[in-house]
Design a protein around this motif. Structure first.
Motif, PDB file in Angstrom:
ATOM      1  N   LEU A  84       0.779  -1.128  -0.030  1.00 40.96           N
ATOM      2  CA  LEU A  84       0.171   0.067  -0.035  1.00 40.96           C
ATOM      3  C   LEU A  84       0.874   1.401   0.079  1.00 40.96           C
ATOM      4  CD1 LEU A  84      -2.727  -0.872   2.537  1.00 40.96           C
ATOM      5  CD2 LEU A  84      -2.663  -1.195   0.217  1.00 40.96           C
ATOM      6  N   SER A  96      -5.582   9.757  -2.889  1.00 41.96           N
ATOM      7  CA  SER A  96      -5.739   8.495  -3.325  1.00 41.96           C
ATOM      8  C   SER A  96      -5.523   7.405  -2.128  1.00 41.96           C
ATOM      9  CB  SER A  96      -4.473   8.368  -4.146  1.00 41.96           C
ATOM     10  OG  SER A  96      -3.360   8.560  -3.654  1.00 41.96           O
ATOM     11  N   GLY A 152      -5.301   3.185  -0.553  1.00 43.33           N
ATOM     12  CA  GLY A 152      -5.035   1.676  -1.050  1.00 43.33           C
ATOM     13  C   GLY A 152      -6.056   1.138   0.163  1.00 43.33           C
ATOM     14  N   LEU A 187      -4.854   4.578   3.818  1.00 42.44           N
ATOM     15  CA  LEU A 187      -4.507   3.420   3.800  1.00 42.44           C
ATOM     16  C   LEU A 187      -5.318   2.610   5.025  1.00 42.44           C
ATOM     17  CD1 LEU A 187      -1.594   5.403   3.981  1.00 42.44           C
ATOM     18  CD2 LEU A 187      -0.596   3.475   3.148  1.00 42.44           C
ATOM     19  N   TYR A 223      -4.226  10.932   1.607  1.00 46.72           N
ATOM     20  CA  TYR A 223      -3.979   9.452   1.638  1.00 46.72           C
ATOM     21  C   TYR A 223      -4.653   8.600   2.667  1.00 46.72           C
ATOM     22  CZ  TYR A 223       0.098  11.044  -1.077  1.00 46.72           C
ATOM     23  OH  TYR A 223       1.110  11.787  -2.144  1.00 46.72           O
ATOM     24  N   THR A 282      -6.048  -6.084  -2.974  1.00 48.54           N
ATOM     25  CA  THR A 282      -5.951  -4.603  -2.733  1.00 48.54           C
ATOM     26  C   THR A 282      -6.880  -3.543  -3.766  1.00 48.54           C
ATOM     27  OG1 THR A 282      -3.620  -4.524  -3.768  1.00 48.54           O
ATOM     28  CG2 THR A 282      -3.821  -4.829  -1.254  1.00 48.54           C
ATOM     29  N   TRP A 283      -7.590  -2.825  -3.517  1.00 52.26           N
ATOM     30  CA  TRP A 283      -8.099  -1.784  -4.059  1.00 52.26           C
ATOM     31  C   TRP A 283      -7.091  -0.601  -4.036  1.00 52.26           C
ATOM     32  CZ3 TRP A 283     -13.586  -1.755  -6.082  1.00 52.26           C
ATOM     33  CH2 TRP A 283     -14.275  -3.025  -5.629  1.00 52.26           C
ATOM     34  N   PHE A 284      -7.024   0.129  -5.258  1.00 50.20           N
ATOM     35  CA  PHE A 284      -6.381   1.471  -4.846  1.00 50.20           C
ATOM     36  C   PHE A 284      -7.654   2.436  -5.721  1.00 50.20           C
ATOM     37  CE2 PHE A 284      -2.972  -1.215  -4.359  1.00 50.20           C
ATOM     38  CZ  PHE A 284      -2.229  -0.378  -3.356  1.00 50.20           C
ATOM     39  N   VAL A 313       2.977   1.761  -3.389  1.00 46.54           N
ATOM     40  CA  VAL A 313       2.294   2.157  -4.432  1.00 46.54           C
ATOM     41  C   VAL A 313       1.709   3.663  -4.310  1.00 46.54           C
ATOM     42  CG1 VAL A 313      -0.154   1.897  -5.666  1.00 46.54           C
ATOM     43  CG2 VAL A 313       1.379  -0.171  -5.059  1.00 46.54           C
ATOM     44  N   LEU A 314       1.345   3.886  -3.075  1.00 51.73           N
ATOM     45  CA  LEU A 314       0.850   5.441  -2.983  1.00 51.73           C
ATOM     46  C   LEU A 314       2.000   6.538  -2.789  1.00 51.73           C
ATOM     47  CD1 LEU A 314      -2.093   4.686  -0.371  1.00 51.73           C
ATOM     48  CD2 LEU A 314      -2.430   5.057  -2.886  1.00 51.73           C
TER      49      LEU A 314
END
Length: 542
Positions: free
Chosen positions: A214, A349, A351, A303, A301, A399-401, A217-218
């Protein structure tokens, strides 16, 4: 009280492994009749107490050395070393005299009566120390455990535990190093307790590899970072590590969180304090669905690893968070997703770890909610993860983003409007034992690097990475393709099968060769069958 002579202390473990082994050995001595959750609170509370006291002592020695070098007299130095601001201004907690480790260690077998003061057990002394520390440091008020003098805590073993902890000092290379060492020990203990508690351990602990996916990626470099079900604070700790590894100031982020379980909330407060993170976890624990403790804060963000497939949750059909459809009463997965989206700032964004079923379920209106999310172009990436990453559950996870803005801009030079990246990472990872799989740094870099190349992030541009679909691993799909698949978001539907390397053998020759090999194996099978029959007949006659 005079400090202990250094040569009277047991040898300090020389490696991180030795330190962890020493402390876990110490923890094992106190199991006794305590249940797992109380045992965990006692041990982690004691580790925290050891850390804050060692960090205080190190800061005291640092002040003394600096002022001595400046030529100050002992009387002048005494004024400064007893000034609370000299500690709190450097991110070190103020520890009153009778809460300091040296004092407690010297009374590890209990303190005898002194004048009008009655005798006290070591458990009473530690509980008093926790009160004193919370009273002197507002960030810790209502946080530390006070259960060291309960009937089921063996005071003799607690004293032996103090002696064993004396062999480890979480300092020696500066305050940051002390924080790193203790932070690693604390995380190690969290992992050990999560394994010991099985399914319940998943309530406060997310495997580090999953958290790293997570964060990597973010790439949360700055801004407000939020976790609506923060457990012991692992998402925030990993964010801090990310900042440190990229030479960024940890004060570049503001941390917000919420946790429903009282003991876990306290654990998170201690964990974040150890890592020097000023976190707003609310003034009390609480259910995120029943009452959002940060209602007016938009996050850059998010998470999160919400509990999977919750059936009993605080559901209100009129909740303004359900912009894409009312989640079913029997499953909170899409409630978590919509709450998280509702918290995102315009360029934010997120995750989120979810059970695999969330990617394709159509029960209770979930399929329609998922379709609305896709059509709103909020989904940026879907990753199918390997099995057995969680000891606490056998449920496969993904995992969904999400991204509020997929156009070219600060978070990526490539416009990905109307597209979703699918990554099938189920073949990655390695088994650390029979029950648990882990992702290596290379695995995590492969996943994150693929996303960054797809999005054209600054880190990908700097590395010269260019995205391309890889059959069997990743695919950039359009919203039209997703709609044609019934809005299912399972990566395997899109990435296809991995390409098989061409061995150069013409297909006709390969078929002839394999056919001849198969006939040979049939013949051998028939021969072996006849041998077995003959042996059985000999046995029957004999």
């Amino acid at each position: 009280m005079p400090p202990k002579k250094k040569d009277s202390a047991p040898a300090v473990p020389s490696t991180m492994k030795e330190l962890k082994d020493t402390l876990w050995k110490a923890a094992d001595k106190l199991r006794g009749s305590m249940d797992a959750s109380q045992y965990k609170d006692v041990i982690l509370g004691l580790v925290f107490l050891k850390y804050v006291s060692d960090a205080f002592t190190e800061r005291r020695e640092q002040i003394t050395a600096e002022l001595t070098a400046e030529g100050m007299t002992p009387e002048q130095i005494s004024t400064f070393v007893n000034d609370m601001d000299e500690y709190t201004g450097s991110g070190v907690f103020w520890i009153p005299i009778t809460a300091r480790w040296d004092y407690l260690a010297e009374n590890a077998k209990g303190r005898p009566a002194q004048g009008s003061e009655p005798s006290k057990t070591i458990g009473e002394l530690i509980d008093d120390a926790m009160d004193l520390i919370m009273g002197s440091n507002s960030a810790l008020r209502g946080t530390l455990p006070r259960l060291f003098n309960k009937d089921n805590v063996d005071q003799r073993r607690l004293g032996e535990l103090m002696d064993l902890f004396n062999s480890a000092r979480f300092t020696g290379q500066g305050a940051t190093r002390a924080r790193d060492v203790l932070g690693e020990v604390y995380e190690y203990f969290l992992g050990k307790f999560a394994s010991a508690e099985g399914k319940r351990g998943g309530e406060f602990y997310t495997p580090p590899g999953v958290v790293q996916v997570l964060v990597e990626v973010l790439e949360p470099h700055q801004g407000r970072v939020y976790d609506p079900c923060c457990g012991s604070g692992g998402m925030f700790v990993q964010t801090e590590k990310f900042l440190e590894s990229h030479d960024r100031d940890r004060t570049a982020i503001s941390v917000f969180g919420q946790e429903n379980n009282e003991r876990t909330w306290r654990m998170a407060k201690m964990n974040l304090a150890i890592h020097g993170l000023n976190a707003n976890l609310g003034t009390i624990w609480g259910d995120t669905f029943a009452r959002d403790l940060h209602p007016d804060v938009q996050m850059d963000y998010v998470l999160a690893n919400p509990p999977f497939n919750i059936k009993d949750w605080a559901r209100s059909e009129n909740d303004p968070r359900w912009k894409f459809g009312v989640p079913p009463a029997g499953n909170a997965n899409y409630a978590w997703i919509q709450h998280i989206i509702s918290k995102l700032a315009p360029g934010g964004s997120a995750g989120v770890v979810m059970a695999n079923g969330s990617m394709s379920s159509n029960s209770g209106g979930e399929g329609e909610i998922r379709a609305q999310l896709v059509e709103a172009d909020l989904v940026s990436c879907m990753i199918a993860l390997p099995t057995q990453l969680f000891r606490s559950t056998g449920i496969p996870v993904c995992t969904w983003f999400f991204a509020k803005d997929k156009t070219a801009g600060p978070k990526g030079s490539v416009d990905r409007t109307g597209q979703v990246l699918f990554i099938d990472a189920r073949e990655l990872g390695h088994m650390v034992d029979r029950a648990e799989r882990a992702l290596s740094d290379e695995d995590i870099a492969k996943i994150a690097g693929t996303f960054h190349a797809w999005r054209g992030t600054p880190s990908a541009v700097a590395a010269g990475s260019m995205y391309e679909d890889v059959p069997g691993f990743c695919k950039s799909a359009t919203l039209a393709e997703i709609k044609a698949a019934g809005y299912a978001l399972t990566p395997g539907r899109y990435v296809g099968a991995a390409e098989v390397a061409d061995d150069g053998e013409p297909i006709e020759e390969k078929i002839a060769r394999l056919s001849a090999l198969l006939l040979e194996q049939f013949d051998e099978s028939a021969r072996l069958e006849q041998v077995v029959r003959e042996q059985l007949e000999l046995i029957e006659r004999g």
